[in-house]
Design a protein around this motif. Structure first.
Motif, PDB file in Angstrom:
ATOM      1  N   ALA A 156       0.837  -1.202   0.000  1.00 24.55           N
ATOM      2  CA  ALA A 156       0.000   0.000   0.000  1.00 24.55           C
ATOM      3  C   ALA A 156       0.868   1.248   0.000  1.00 24.55           C
ATOM      4  O   ALA A 156       0.562   2.224  -0.707  1.00 24.55           O
ATOM      5  N   ILE A 157       1.958   1.202   0.746  1.00 30.14           N
ATOM      6  CA  ILE A 157       2.804   2.396   0.810  1.00 30.14           C
ATOM      7  C   ILE A 157       3.556   2.593  -0.491  1.00 30.14           C
ATOM      8  O   ILE A 157       3.733   3.729  -0.952  1.00 30.14           O
ATOM      9  N   ILE A 158       3.950   1.456  -1.114  1.00 28.97           N
ATOM     10  CA  ILE A 158       4.549   1.591  -2.447  1.00 28.97           C
ATOM     11  C   ILE A 158       3.542   2.254  -3.380  1.00 28.97           C
ATOM     12  O   ILE A 158       3.877   3.154  -4.157  1.00 28.97           O
ATOM     13  N   MET A 168      -6.079   5.147  -3.077  1.00 31.82           N
ATOM     14  CA  MET A 168      -6.527   3.788  -2.779  1.00 31.82           C
ATOM     15  C   MET A 168      -5.524   3.105  -1.852  1.00 31.82           C
ATOM     16  O   MET A 168      -5.891   2.250  -1.048  1.00 31.82           O
ATOM     17  N   GLY A 169      -4.259   3.470  -1.973  1.00 34.56           N
ATOM     18  CA  GLY A 169      -3.246   2.930  -1.078  1.00 34.56           C
ATOM     19  C   GLY A 169      -3.539   3.261   0.372  1.00 34.56           C
ATOM     20  O   GLY A 169      -3.414   2.409   1.255  1.00 34.56           O
ATOM     21  N   ILE A 170      -3.947   4.515   0.616  1.00 36.20           N
ATOM     22  CA  ILE A 170      -4.279   4.903   1.998  1.00 36.20           C
ATOM     23  C   ILE A 170      -5.477   4.094   2.488  1.00 36.20           C
ATOM     24  O   ILE A 170      -5.538   3.676   3.652  1.00 36.20           O
ATOM     25  N   ILE A 171      -6.439   3.867   1.593  1.00 31.57           N
ATOM     26  CA  ILE A 171      -7.615   3.097   1.993  1.00 31.57           C
ATOM     27  C   ILE A 171      -7.193   1.688   2.422  1.00 31.57           C
ATOM     28  O   ILE A 171      -7.621   1.181   3.463  1.00 31.57           O
ATOM     29  N   ILE A 172      -6.320   1.065   1.617  1.00 28.88           N
ATOM     30  CA  ILE A 172      -5.859  -0.286   1.961  1.00 28.88           C
ATOM     31  C   ILE A 172      -5.122  -0.256   3.297  1.00 28.88           C
ATOM     32  O   ILE A 172      -5.308  -1.115   4.157  1.00 28.88           O
ATOM     33  N   LEU A 173      -4.294   0.764   3.478  1.00 33.59           N
ATOM     34  CA  LEU A 173      -3.533   0.882   4.720  1.00 33.59           C
ATOM     35  C   LEU A 173      -4.483   0.957   5.914  1.00 33.59           C
ATOM     36  O   LEU A 173      -4.292   0.276   6.923  1.00 33.59           O
ATOM     37  N   GLY A 174      -5.524   1.776   5.775  1.00 35.48           N
ATOM     38  CA  GLY A 174      -6.484   1.904   6.874  1.00 35.48           C
ATOM     39  C   GLY A 174      -7.201   0.599   7.132  1.00 35.48           C
ATOM     40  O   GLY A 174      -7.394   0.191   8.280  1.00 35.48           O
ATOM     41  N   THR A 175      -7.586  -0.082   6.042  1.00 38.26           N
ATOM     42  CA  THR A 175      -8.301  -1.344   6.207  1.00 38.26           C
ATOM     43  C   THR A 175      -7.448  -2.340   6.971  1.00 38.26           C
ATOM     44  O   THR A 175      -7.926  -3.029   7.867  1.00 38.26           O
ATOM     45  N   PHE A 176      -6.175  -2.414   6.631  1.00 37.79           N
ATOM     46  CA  PHE A 176      -5.327  -3.414   7.266  1.00 37.79           C
ATOM     47  C   PHE A 176      -4.691  -2.913   8.558  1.00 37.79           C
ATOM     48  O   PHE A 176      -3.778  -3.552   9.080  1.00 37.79           O
ATOM     49  N   ALA A 177      -5.179  -1.793   9.058  1.00 41.40           N
ATOM     50  CA  ALA A 177      -4.811  -1.440  10.421  1.00 41.40           C
ATOM     51  C   ALA A 177      -5.505  -2.379  11.396  1.00 41.40           C
ATOM     52  O   ALA A 177      -5.079  -2.539  12.538  1.00 41.40           O
ATOM     53  N   SER A 216      -7.473   6.796   8.943  1.00 45.38           N
ATOM     54  CA  SER A 216      -6.740   5.623   8.435  1.00 45.38           C
ATOM     55  C   SER A 216      -5.327   5.611   8.989  1.00 45.38           C
ATOM     56  O   SER A 216      -4.839   4.585   9.473  1.00 45.38           O
ATOM     57  N   LEU A 217      -4.680   6.772   8.918  1.00 45.77           N
ATOM     58  CA  LEU A 217      -3.302   6.827   9.405  1.00 45.77           C
ATOM     59  C   LEU A 217      -3.252   6.657  10.910  1.00 45.77           C
ATOM     60  O   LEU A 217      -2.370   5.967  11.428  1.00 45.77           O
ATOM     61  N   LEU A 218      -4.215   7.240  11.597  1.00 41.53           N
ATOM     62  CA  LEU A 218      -4.269   7.075  13.048  1.00 41.53           C
ATOM     63  C   LEU A 218      -4.379   5.607  13.413  1.00 41.53           C
ATOM     64  O   LEU A 218      -3.700   5.110  14.315  1.00 41.53           O
TER      65      LEU A 218
END
Lengths: 502, 519
Positions: B281-283, B310-319, B397-399
């Protein structure tokens, strides 16, 4: 002096023979009608054939009723075997034939349909197929196979285009070779067990624990080659695309369905016990057949420039897909085979009929074949309804839900999953994705390109009549609303397959 | 009627599309607007009737389809899906209403209505096969929209779009069949119902394989980093309306499916793959942001920025915690509104100049002040300015992910800054400075039809940025239920550690060092 033969009529169980006798009587009647008064129109013969097929269908319905009450029936000195497989296969054979025969009522005149012999041969052929599936006696299978094949060769040759004779002779030669293989295989099994009945062969082989393994394998190899020819499995498929190209589109569609279901049923009867006897060699060979047939024919289909040849290769690929059921050999897989084939017959007959109604007598300039992709370019602008229906059949063949073939694919892949063939399931899924490309190619031509063969859309339906449109309508409705029929169909098929012990 | 409102929402557009064949060409536009407006009103009724305090499924209906094989036509929405359903009705309406002159308009509107059926169907389906059906069917109208109305490479782009997604979904289908088979082994009956599957606890190694099978299907749709190559082509070639729907709704199917399937079905696998997926996601965030910076075509800039978000969305989901997942769902809505609006705005200038190259523009703010203003607002929303819709989602998401890994979150935050750079640079090139091209001097500003499509989006982008509560609360409720389910289902220590237990009493432990300092 020989003692008088005295057999009570009841023990013959003539009822088991009724479904096959009906088309044969019909064929003889058509010949008689022609002798008494010649020069009658094809429509008469079409409707007569349809009536006999309808009677055949009803006799099958009553046979199905008897089967679901009493189980498997034997008749005629135990030569006839009417079990669930036989009834299901005959339903498909007769049903697909009923969808096929009205396709003879074309707008343009084709000379094969002007002969009553065409229809007589057609009915003889159906009788032959029905014999093939309703017995486990190898000799009767052989007789049925030859009856139907010889009739089919003639039907193809009667199409009378430059490529038809080539197709018929090619098919005949290959078919003769296959028949030779079949009889060799049968001979070996007879030599091993002293029986020509499949269930007895299975019992005797199991009793002596497959002692003569080498000979069994030789017999299996011959049988496998014979079936592979009939089912056009790779590498025994070489005849198929040429034969499909040489015969009329309607006949090609028919050939991709009916002869194959008959061969599948015989293969199912024959390989069922062999697969379950865990002969590793057979498993590997069948696995290779399935994967190779699916994948290689998909690759060839990708590069075709003619829609009919593409559909020919796609039919080979579908046959390979379904062959997986023989390899897996569970009740679910065998039910999936029938489910798949019922749905496939609607969709595939529909798509070949779409080619049939756009049949041109003379090729326009700049076209190398009658059904090149270019011919269908920009069809959405000139004949929108026809294009949508054709697109529908393509999506169904590609396995896009909720159209008919998706459910067949779903159940087939599921049967691979439940019996532990995970890799096979993945290969089947990925092959469906590859196949998506060439079906999509036709959709791309129809919906996204500019018309190249003139703006007159009537060309695409120039061969259509009410009868042909009705058949296409039935196929289209069957394709769209298949999801309503899946559940009853599945329950029916599973009960019949299960009660026959497969 | 409320009992069947989801079925109505799905099949009303389909029925409207079929009847649309009978409408005369010139009247088609009015018909399309009317039909999609009714659908939008129905979606609002759904929102009105939706109970914000219920975490589980609402408006459920179920009809046996193939009971012998466990396939039922089951529908239902919860806080996660209800807003995406409304968003898809909203966008179809705005899209048709602001549709600029299109050749073969009738075909386009019929296709859009069919597309709407599949979109609502995907988000309302609670049976895997019904979900799969709509998921696959959605490809067909989009294929036609890109392939028939697209740019010069339209055929290539549309086929690439179709085949990529089709291949991925078939692998997913095998995964679904395995899932149903495991359910059959555990319960004795076949079932493709998602809610039934939720109750199934699988061993970890099964979860890993199934997770991967589903992942391929979803990741291609999102699209995640190594599978993203179809999207720039699809966006580059698609007509404006196609890009709008694709960015606003179709891509959300993938991220939604992660929340609906992957997380609750395979909690252990989700925890196991959390870091690798976060890296991907970060890539996505950083790499596509850099690619976007190098683009000359303004539509490609928006397209790549879309992948980046969309990367941020994935990152938030997999938090895997409530903040992250809620944030990612909110960001799905926000990204839908913002990316949809940006594609519409690109369409506005394309209609006037028939080019999308930024070098052709410059100084547009002088001749098109209203256009520049709206573009500016949406641009700010896109880079996540506080008080706009994307800020809420990105922040949450980042939080959420910050609780899992500080370094990765920091990297993602950097990506967002890069995002601000390229968006502002693009804006500067196109809108500020002197007018360099003669053709640009007489451009007309946005007209009423375009304003009708854009103004509601501006309002939503600011309204939900200032006051996200009415949407965020129901999302939070449903997400809490899912996170709790995941925690209970998880079997490995890693998953127990990464997925929070919401029922545990929340206590703060004072560390000894602090006590020493105080003393």
């Amino acid at each position: 002096m020989l003692a008088p033969v005295n057999i009570p009529l009841e023990s013959l169980n003539v009822m088991t023979l009724t479904p096959m006798l009906i088309p044969i009587i019909g064929a003889l009647l058509i010949l008689v009608v022609d002798v008494l008064k010649g020069g009658l129109d094809k429509s008469l013969y079409v409707v007569l054939s349809l009536l006999f097929l309808a009677m055949d269908f009803f006799s099958l319905l009553s046979g199905a009723g008897v089967f679901s009450q009493n189980g498997t029936m034997l008749g005629m000195f135990d030569v006839m075997l009417v079990d669930g497989l036989a009834i299901l296969a005959q339903f498909i054979i007769v049903g697909a034939s009923m969808l096929f025969i009205p396709l003879a009522l074309t707008h343009k005149r084709f000379h094969e349909f002007s002969y009553p012999e065409f229809f007589a041969l057609f009915l003889f052929m159906i009788g032959g197929f029905q014999f093939m599936v309703a017995t486990d006696n190898i000799i009767l299978v052989f007789v049925g196979l030859e009856t139907s094949s010889l009739a089919l060769y003639t039907l193809i040759a009667m199409h009378n285009r430059d490529k038809s004779f080539e197709a018929a002779v090619k098919y005949f030669t290959m078919g003769a070779l296959a028949a030779g293989f079949f009889s060799f295989g049968a001979m070996i099994f007879y030599a091993l067990t002293g029986s020509v009945e499949i269930h007895k062969i299975a019992l005797i082989l199991a009793a002596n624990g497959y002692a003569d393994m080498g000979y069994v394998l030789v017999g299996v190899a011959f049988m496998l080659a014979a079936f592979a020819f009939k089912l056009s499995l790779i590498p025994f498929h070489t005849w198929a695309p040429d034969v499909y190209e040489g015969s009329s589109a309607a006949m090609a569609g028919y050939m991709s369905i009916v002869p194959k279901i008959a061969a599948f049923v015989v293969a199912m009867r024959f390989f069922e016990f062999l697969v379950h006897s865990h002969i590793v060699w057979l498993e590997i060979v069948l696995y290779a057949f399935v994967v190779l047939t699916m994948t290689a024919s998909n690759m060839w289909a990708l590069v075709q420039t003619d829609v009919k040849r593409m559909l020919a290769y796609s039919s080979i690929s579908h046959a390979g897909f379904v062959m997986a059921a023989i390899l897996i050999g569970t009740t679910q897989a065998n039910s999936a085979l029938f489910l798949y084939w019922v749905l496939f017959s609607f969709t595939n007959l529909g798509s070949f009929s779409m080619l049939w109604i756009s049949r041109q007598k003379h090729l326009p300039a700049g076209q190398s074949s009658d059904h090149s992709y270019n011919k269908f370019a920009g069809m959405i602008k000139t004949a929108p309804m026809t294009a949508v229906i054709m697109g529908l059949f393509m999506l169904s063949l590609a396995g896009v839900p909720p159209f008919a073939l998706f459910w067949g694919k779903l159940y087939m892949i599921s049967s691979a999953v439940t019996s532990g063939y995970t890799i096979l399931a993945l290969i089947m899924a990925l092959n469906s994705a590859i196949a998506g490309y060439y079906y999509l190619k036709l959709i791309v031509y129809m919906f996204m390109k500019e018309p190249v063969v003139g703006t007159n859309g009537s060309m695409y339906v120039s061969n259509a009549t009410i009868a042909l449109k009705t058949i296409i309508g039935i196929a289209a409705i069957g394709t769209i609303f298949a999801f309503v029929a899946i559940n009853p169909l599945l329950e029916f098929i599973t009960a019949f397959v299960y009660n026959s012990g497969y | 009627m409320l009992d069947h409102i989801l079925s109505v929402l799905i099949f009303f557009p389909a029925l409207a599309a079929v009847f649309g064949f009978m409408i005369q060409k010139e009247s088609m536009r009015a018909y399309g607007i009317a039909a999609s407006f009714i659908e939008f009103v129905l979606a609002l009724v759904l929102w009105y009737a939706f109970d914000n305090h219920v975490a589980g499924m609402q408006f459920m209906e179920s009809i046996p389809l193939i009971p012998a094989f466990g396939i039922n036509y089951t529908l239902g929405v919860d806080g996660i899906s209800v807003f995406i359903v409304i968003l898809s009705a909203f966008f179809t309406f705005l899209g048709i209403a602001s549709l600029t002159d299109t050749p073969r308009e009738k075909n386009m509107i019929i296709t859009l209505l069919f597309l709407q059926m599949t979109m609502v169907g995907v988000f309302a389906a609670l049976d895997a096969i019904v979900f799969y059906t709509f998921w696959e069917l959605s490809l067909v109208p989009m294929l036609y929209i890109i392939g028939a109305w697209g740019g010069p490479l339209r055929v290539y782009a549309s086929i690439k779009f179709f085949l990529y997604t089709f291949a991925g979904s078939l692998v997913m289908l095998v995964g679904m069949l395995f899932m149903a088979y495991f359910y059959y082994q555990a319960a004795g009956v076949w079932s493709f119902s998602i809610l039934d599957w939720y109750r199934l606890v699988l061993p970890e190694n099964f979860q890993l394989w199934l997770f991967l099978a589903f992942f391929i299907g979803f990741a291609i749709k999102v699209p995640m980093f190594p599978f993203h190559t179809w999207l720039p082509y699809a966006h580059g070639q698609a007509p404006t309306i196609g890009s709008v729907i694709l960015a606003a709704i179709l891509l959300k199917m993938g991220t939604y499916a992660f929340v609906r399937f992957s997380l609750p079905l395979f909690p252990d696998a989700s925890a196991y793959f959390m870091i690798p997926i976060a890296v991907l996601a970060i890539i996505m965030v950083i790499y596509t942001a850099m690619v976007a910076y190098a683009q000359k075509d303004i539509k490609q800039v928006v397209a790549y920025s879309s992948i980046s978000h969309m990367g941020i969305i994935i990152l938030g989901t997999f938090a895997l915690n409530v903040e992250g997942i809620s944030g990612s769902i909110f960001l799905m809505l926000g990204h839908g509104v913002v990316a949809g609006a940006l594609f519409m705005l690109v369409g506005v200038i394309y209609d006037r100049r028939h080019t999308k190259l930024m070098s052709e523009f410059g100084g547009l703010a002088h001749v098109m002040p209203r256009y520049a203003t709206i573009f500016g607002i949406m641009l700010m929303a896109s880079v996540g300015l506080p008080l706009t819709i994307n800020f809420v989602g990105e922040f949450l998401s980042l939080l959420g992910f910050y609780q899992q890994s500080h370094i990765l979150t920091l990297l993602a935050g950097t990506g967002i800054i890069v995002g601000a750079i390229y968006m502002l640079a693009a804006y500067k090139k196109a809108f500020f400075g002197d007018i360099t091209k003669e053709e640009n001097k007489n451009l007309s500003d946005v007209n009423k039809k375009e304003l009708f499509g854009l103004i509601p989006l501006v309002i939503v982008a600011i309204w939900l940025g200032v006051y996200p509560k009415p949407v965020l609360d129901p999302i939070n409720n449903s997400v809490e239920a899912i996170v709790q389910l995941m925690h209970e289902k998880s079997t490995t220590a890693l998953a127990k550690e990464r997925i929070p237990d919401l029922t545990a009493p929340k206590v703060v432990v004072v560390k000894e060092t602090i006590i020493e300092e105080v003393n």
